[in-house]
Motif scaffolding. Sequence first.
Motif, PDB file in Angstrom:
ATOM      1  N   GLU A  97      -4.128 -30.805  67.482  1.00  0.00           N
ATOM      2  CA  GLU A  97      -3.000 -29.951  67.108  1.00  0.00           C
ATOM      3  C   GLU A  97      -2.701 -30.030  65.611  1.00  0.00           C
ATOM      4  O   GLU A  97      -2.341 -29.035  64.995  1.00  0.00           O
ATOM      5  CB  GLU A  97      -1.751 -30.348  67.905  1.00  0.00           C
ATOM      6  CG  GLU A  97      -1.859 -30.052  69.386  1.00  0.00           C
ATOM      7  CD  GLU A  97      -0.650 -30.571  70.166  1.00  0.00           C
ATOM      8  OE1 GLU A  97       0.362 -30.970  69.535  1.00  0.00           O
ATOM      9  OE2 GLU A  97      -0.723 -30.567  71.401  1.00  0.00           O
ATOM     10  N   ASP A  98      -2.841 -31.203  65.023  1.00  0.00           N
ATOM     11  CA  ASP A  98      -2.536 -31.404  63.606  1.00  0.00           C
ATOM     12  C   ASP A  98      -3.616 -30.866  62.680  1.00  0.00           C
ATOM     13  O   ASP A  98      -3.326 -30.472  61.552  1.00  0.00           O
ATOM     14  CB  ASP A  98      -2.325 -32.890  63.299  1.00  0.00           C
ATOM     15  CG  ASP A  98      -1.169 -33.478  64.097  1.00  0.00           C
ATOM     16  OD1 ASP A  98      -0.247 -32.727  64.451  1.00  0.00           O
ATOM     17  OD2 ASP A  98      -1.201 -34.697  64.355  1.00  0.00           O
ATOM     18  N   ASP A  99      -4.866 -30.907  63.143  1.00  0.00           N
ATOM     19  CA  ASP A  99      -5.988 -30.483  62.309  1.00  0.00           C
ATOM     20  C   ASP A  99      -7.061 -29.901  63.225  1.00  0.00           C
ATOM     21  O   ASP A  99      -7.804 -30.635  63.878  1.00  0.00           O
ATOM     22  CB  ASP A  99      -6.536 -31.676  61.521  1.00  0.00           C
ATOM     23  CG  ASP A  99      -7.613 -31.294  60.519  1.00  0.00           C
ATOM     24  OD1 ASP A  99      -8.165 -30.177  60.612  1.00  0.00           O
ATOM     25  OD2 ASP A  99      -7.917 -32.124  59.634  1.00  0.00           O
ATOM     26  N   ALA A 100      -7.161 -28.591  63.262  1.00  0.00           N
ATOM     27  CA  ALA A 100      -8.074 -27.906  64.185  1.00  0.00           C
ATOM     28  C   ALA A 100      -9.542 -28.216  63.916  1.00  0.00           C
ATOM     29  O   ALA A 100     -10.398 -27.935  64.749  1.00  0.00           O
ATOM     30  CB  ALA A 100      -7.833 -26.396  64.125  1.00  0.00           C
TER      31      ALA A 100
END
Length: 154
Positions: A97-100
């Motif tokens: 979620e934070d870094d695809a």
Amino acid sequence: MTKKYNKFFSAAADFNLDHSPYYWVTQVHAQYVQNVDHALKKYGLDNSRRRILLALKAKPQASVSELSEMVISKMSTTTKIIYRLKDEGLVNTYSCEDDARITRVVLTDKGQQMAQKINDLSHIVLDQSFDGLTPLQIEKMLESLKLIFRNLAH
């Protein structure tokens, strides 16, 4: 190079393979893998997939790069193994979620069950391999191996 280690180096005039720590480390590892692989055949698994599943058991929701580091494998190899495990229904993947750009991997229920079976089989092989050793001897061996690893890691 100090002379106190000479008998352990293959360049020494009096070298004997029985004195090579790395020879024995690789021999022990290869025999362990062979014994575990033999036991895992009935589940259709091999050592590469076993290592990924157990790494995920130890670190749930690990990223592909974390798994690659844990099992000491190239990213491309780790990725192939993960997608094979995914096809077999043992793991799922999702984008972080934070870094695809980061792909996380999780064990499915089937993967959890397989990891438990692997642990059960591995315990049998470990019991066999540690026969004749005391827990203190095993702890000392682990300390020595960790120190050698740290020495090599810098």
